[in-house]
Design an enzyme around this catalytic site. Structure first.
Site, PDB file in Angstrom:
ATOM      1  N   ASN A  10       0.878  -1.175   0.000  1.00 16.80           N
ATOM      2  CA  ASN A  10       0.000   0.000   0.000  1.00 16.80           C
ATOM      3  C   ASN A  10       0.915   1.225   0.000  1.00 16.80           C
ATOM      4  OD1 ASN A  10      -1.762   2.053   0.472  1.00 16.80           O
ATOM      5  ND2 ASN A  10      -2.715   1.132   2.275  1.00 16.80           N
ATOM      6  N   ARG A  90      -2.653  -2.048  -3.352  1.00 11.08           N
ATOM      7  CA  ARG A  90      -3.846  -1.240  -3.128  1.00 11.08           C
ATOM      8  C   ARG A  90      -3.757  -0.004  -4.020  1.00 11.08           C
ATOM      9  NH1 ARG A  90      -5.273   2.795   1.765  1.00 11.08           N
ATOM     10  NH2 ARG A  90      -7.318   3.357   0.999  1.00 11.08           N
ATOM     11  N   HIS A 179     -12.196   3.448  -0.050  1.00 13.29           N
ATOM     12  CA  HIS A 179     -12.218   2.515   1.093  1.00 13.29           C
ATOM     13  C   HIS A 179     -13.057   1.266   0.793  1.00 13.29           C
ATOM     14  CE1 HIS A 179     -11.479   5.941   4.233  1.00 13.29           C
ATOM     15  NE2 HIS A 179     -10.345   5.359   3.904  1.00 13.29           N
ATOM     16  N   ARG A 240      -8.740  16.351   5.966  1.00 17.98           N
ATOM     17  CA  ARG A 240      -9.620  16.707   4.837  1.00 17.98           C
ATOM     18  C   ARG A 240     -10.943  17.279   5.348  1.00 17.98           C
ATOM     19  NH1 ARG A 240      -9.284  10.987   2.068  1.00 17.98           N
ATOM     20  NH2 ARG A 240      -7.215  10.608   2.926  1.00 17.98           N
ATOM     21  N   GLU A 385      -7.958  -5.076   5.155  1.00 13.78           N
ATOM     22  CA  GLU A 385      -7.903  -4.885   3.709  1.00 13.78           C
ATOM     23  C   GLU A 385      -6.848  -5.778   3.070  1.00 13.78           C
ATOM     24  OE1 GLU A 385      -7.702  -0.827   5.125  1.00 13.78           O
ATOM     25  OE2 GLU A 385      -8.591  -0.178   3.243  1.00 13.78           O
TER      26      GLU A 385
END
Ligand code: ADP
Length: 397
Positions: A10, A90, A179, A240, A385
């Site tokens: 990732n 990813r 996600h 964010r 994940e």
């Protein structure tokens, strides 16, 4: 004896996470993280056989490349490099081009780079990680697993913005979400708890990490999600802003802000960091709240209120709710955040199970609330994940 492991990568803009996964058991044989790339405190750490090691990354040079070479050396030294069957990467944005996991070739990497306009902070770094891995492991099949893929089932009414059609036709401007791998994983795990096939479960999945998003999963499929064209939309996040009136951008530009300043402010200086003025990290926010810091308290309130509002609105998308699932670093660990959200959800009959909420932390799953009114429960399920990525690779081999 040789095993069939998958190396999961990732590669982020200032970090590189890696894990060697046994796709059968789901165990991580080694896992690690290079972080703070480009800063003096850049470092790489990993966990192997219960032992943690951390090394500094020397200043200067390309820190992604340094970290990659260090990982390969590490995997060589513990004899793992020969035992990989695939590398899984990813990737954040797959646009409409990628509806599922694909084997990587030059054309795929080029398309991932082109899609960087949809995930400016992520896709370039993802592609750089793929290129580096292709060089180091030229004979291993490499796969790209997209954060957006799970959301490709959204109906048009959920993914279309209310703007003239040519904006979509010409530029493919629409909601893509992100996600997806995490929302997919925890919705499947929740179905096991509910003891029903995933295709018969209606679940709202709440992923709260540095990035945060909520998804309405109806009959096993994503039907709406809070992130949008890019991962900037929806919830307030670490740095964010999440949802805001689009006029704010035009307003600031009329005040003389240039595009770069608006972009950096909304992506890197907003959210928890922007409101608190001190930290993007929820643990820091909670400590500051304890100490009576009003700005941190406001950051906490904006964050939790918006989570609850999204859950409320997704009851409309879902219809008949079975479960709400909390996951991600904050969702899995923070008692005060979950408690505050559950307070808002009292209006839907949710009653917090205080002991359950206290127990379901630091890697433990569990039920934390139930609503008789809705016939639904709230769960905590740690996400994984890497496991989904490893299993996808093996399934496609
Ligand atoms: P990423 O999106 O980078 O994968 P994570 O899912 O690891 O992020 O989540 C990081 C967030 O989780 C940070 O805000 C961190 O403070 C928060 N977090 C981790 N542990 C705890 C905890 N025990 N209590 C509250 N927040 C926590």
């Amino acid at each position: 004896m040789s095993n069939s492991y998958v190396l999961v990568i990732n590669s982020g803009s200032s970090s590189l996470k890696f894990a060697v996964i046994d796709p059968e058991s789901g165990d991580a044989v080694v896992s690690g993280l290079g972080e703070c790339f480009g800063l003096p405190e850049a470092n790489i750490s990993w966990k192997y056989q219960g032992e943690k090691t951390k090394e500094e990354i020397p200043a200067g040079g390309d820190h992604h490349q340094y970290a990659f070479e260090r990982i390969v050396k590490l995997l060589d030294s513990i004899g793992l490099s020969e035992q990989f069957v695939a590398v899984g990467h990813r990737v954040v944005a797959g646009g409409e081009a990628f509806k599922g996991t694909v084997r990587v070739d030059e054309e795929v990497v080029a398309e991932i780079e082109r899609l960087a306009e949809l995930a400016p902070l992520h896709n370039k770094a993802n592609a750089a990680g793929i290129r580096a891995a292709m060089e180091v492991f030229p004979s291993l099949p490499q796969f790209a697993i997209f954060d957006t893929a799970f959301h490709q089932t959204m109906p048009a009414k959920a993914y279309m913005y209310a703007v003239p059609h040519e904006v979509y036709d010409e530029y493919k401007v629409r909601r893509y979400g992100a996600h997806g791998t995490s929302h997919y994983f925890v919705s499947r795990e929740a179905a096991k708890v509910l003891d029903k096939p995933a295709t018969e479960c209606n679940i709202i999945t709440v992923h709260l990490g540095n990035g945060a998003s909520i998804t309405a999963v109806k009959n096993g499929e994503s039907v709406d999600t809070s992130m949008g064209l890019t991962p900037l939309a929806g919830l307030a996040m670490g740095t964010r802003c999440g949802d805001l009136d689009p006029s704010v951008i035009e307003f600031l530009m009329r005040k003389g802000w240039d595009q770069e300043k608006v972009f950096t402010t909304l992506n890197k200086k907003s959210g928890l960091l922007g409101i608190s003025g001190t930290t993007s990290d929820m643990r820091g926010i909670l400590e500051a709240c304890e100490a009576g810091d009003e700005a941190a308290q406001l950051a906490f309130d904006v964050f939790t209120y918006r989570v609850a509002k999204y859950i409320g609105s997704y009851l409309v998308s879902i219809g008949d709710l079975d479960a709400i699932v909390f996951t991600g670093g904050i969702g899995e660990n923070s008692l005060p955040v979950r408690h505050a959200v559950l307070e808002y959800l009292k209006v839907f009959g949710f009653v917090e199970d205080q002991k359950g909420n206290e127990d379901a932390r630091f890697g433990a799953s569990g039920q934390i609330a139930a609503s008789e009114m809705l016939g639904a429960i709230a769960l905590v399920i740690p996400t994984n994940e890497e496991l989904v990525i490893a299993q996808d690779c093996v399934n496609l081999l």
